[in-house]
Write a protein that holds these residues in place. Structure first.
Motif: not given
Length: 449
Positions: A155-161, A319-321, A355-358
């Motif tokens: 779950s990042g800046f633009s979308f969640t995959h 979970l990442i992002g 999670p941002i750096m995983e």
């Protein structure tokens, strides 16, 4: 090849996490992936230069990424120039870089051109962030091998995959996307605050800091919403955020209980906004987006996978992002998934401390392995074959490109084998099936032990 420096670049739409293997393994450089114009400083900052900014009011962002894809290459080159020029000689280094999911072929070709023609890297590997997770420590358990079946929620800046991975390879047919990311959440909070309290439509940077400081995922949405309705000015959810004062170099922060306020302080009251904004991740229909939430999307994704392996995917969810760092996210997701999973399947959700750096940490682990050199496309291969060399070596969502000469030889031989062989030609190998008992995951195995 092994003597070359390896540059690891997790090229996110919001921030870049970068470092050199063996130098920045634990502490990568984290810089904004943007060109920023500051009205207060009357200056323009490119990427890492934003740390020099003294007035973050009314910042104007020029983002290389638009709707999840890299489209502004001038802005991206400016950010990369500042990063590479100060850290490494690119002509004597190899590169591991991340790309968006379902990246378009034309954009991938530009990646190749920039890496080999603009920066002249000796070799490089390109993949999605989720493809790196099997190499990392997110789902590692003491005394147990890495699981063969993994479900990554990015779950990042633009979308969640939602990305299923089987034996280290992404099962692209089952990948799901939700059009909700950190950018949408920040913009929605910005509009909500502007309608209810202060006009913050030009203050994207400050609102993003408010979101990260105050917002959380509610484990009982209805009861929290009712508590805010019954007592709008006195409830346990209510918080006051003190705006930053850049003239005195005072950062923004949450007001402590009973803390007296200086006359110069301006505050923002955060009530139900704290949890209604992140709720969009679980119910996009709240803002009119006709898509399923994360929990339903995970269940739909797993249902597309081989039936005898589905239990292992339920038991290995990572979970990442940045959005997964919201307090309460993992607990809420686990609770909802437990109600959707089959009764005989264990549900285990693994979260990262960072999670941002995983994805970056997983990339470092991957780049340190001996087999990494076999995954690289060299500059010589690119000069000989162009982007075709990259398309053949990098596994992504498109079907693998076949060698035309091999295809002609195969067609010639196929005419001699007869119709039976013709029916079998080109069909995928059968999925290696696992015993039903293994499908319950490692959690059940540990309980039995």
């Amino acid at each position: 090849m092994n003597s070359l420096k390896t540059v690891v670049l997790d090229n996110g739409a919001s921030t870049i996490k970068a470092g050199i293997l063996g130098v920045h393994d634990d502490k990568p450089l984290v810089i904004p992936n943007s060109v920023v114009r500051s009205k207060g400083d009357n200056a323009t900052y490119v990427g890492h230069e934003l740390a020099k900014c003294r007035d973050f009011t009314s910042l104007r962002f020029r983002l290389p990424f638009e709707k999840g894809f890299l489209v502004d290459w001038d802005a991206q080159k400016a950010v990369w120039d500042g990063l590479f020029s100060s850290e490494v000689d690119t002509s004597e280094a190899s590169l591991l870089i991340t790309e968006p999911y379902f990246n378009l072929p034309n954009i991938q070709d530009v990646y190749d051109q920039f890496v080999f023609e603009e920066y002249e890297f000796r070799a490089y590997h390109r993949c999605t962030p989720a493809a790196l997770i099997p190499h990392g420590r997110l789902l590692a358990q003491p005394g147990l091998p890495q699981p063969e079946c993994i479900l990554v929620i990015d779950s990042g800046f633009s979308f969640t995959h939602v990305v299923p991975i089987l034996n280290g390879a992404i099962v692209w047919e089952a990948v799901k996307r939700i059009d909700v990311g950190g950018k949408l959440l920040t913009n929605h909070l910005k509009e909500t605050i502007s309608f209810r309290q202060w006009n913050m439509m030009e203050e994207t940077h400050i609102v993003n800091e408010v979101k990260e400081a105050c917002c959380f995922v509610s484990e009982n949405f209805k009861s929290d919403l009712e508590a805010c309705r019954v007592q709008p000015t006195k409830n346990p959810i209510l918080q006051e955020y003190i705006f930053p004062d850049y003239s005195t170099h005072r950062p923004g922060r949450i007001r402590r209980a009973g803390e007296p306020l200086d006359e110069s302080c301006q505050t923002l009251t955060m009530n139900n906004e704290r949890f209604t904004v992140p709720e969009i991740l679980f119910h996009p229909t709240d803002i009119g987006l006709e898509q399923a939430g994360i929990s339903t999307t995970v269940a739909a994704c797993i249902s597309l996978l081989p039936e005898d392996l589905q239990g292992m995917f339920w038991a290995n969810i990572g979970l990442i992002g940045g959005n997964t760092a919201l307090p309460g996210f993992r607990q809420r997701l686990t609770s909802e998934l437990r109600s959707l999973a089959p009764i005989d399947c264990e549900v285990a959700v693994y979260s990262s401390e960072h999670p941002i750096m995983e994805a970056y940490y997983s990339a470092i682990t991957f780049a340190a392995r001996p087999e990494f050199s076999q995954c690289l496309v060299t500059r010589e291969e690119y000069q000989e074959m162009g982007s075709t060399a990259c398309r053949r070596k990098f596994r992504d969502w498109k079907p693998a490109e076949k060698d035309p000469s091999r295809g002609r030889e195969h067609a010639k031989g196929k005419g001699q084998k007869g119709k039976a062989d013709d029916e079998d030609d080109g069909s995928p190998p059968p999925t290696k099936k696992t015993a039903r008992g293994r499908g319950r995951g490692r959690v059940a195995a540990r309980r039995q032990a």
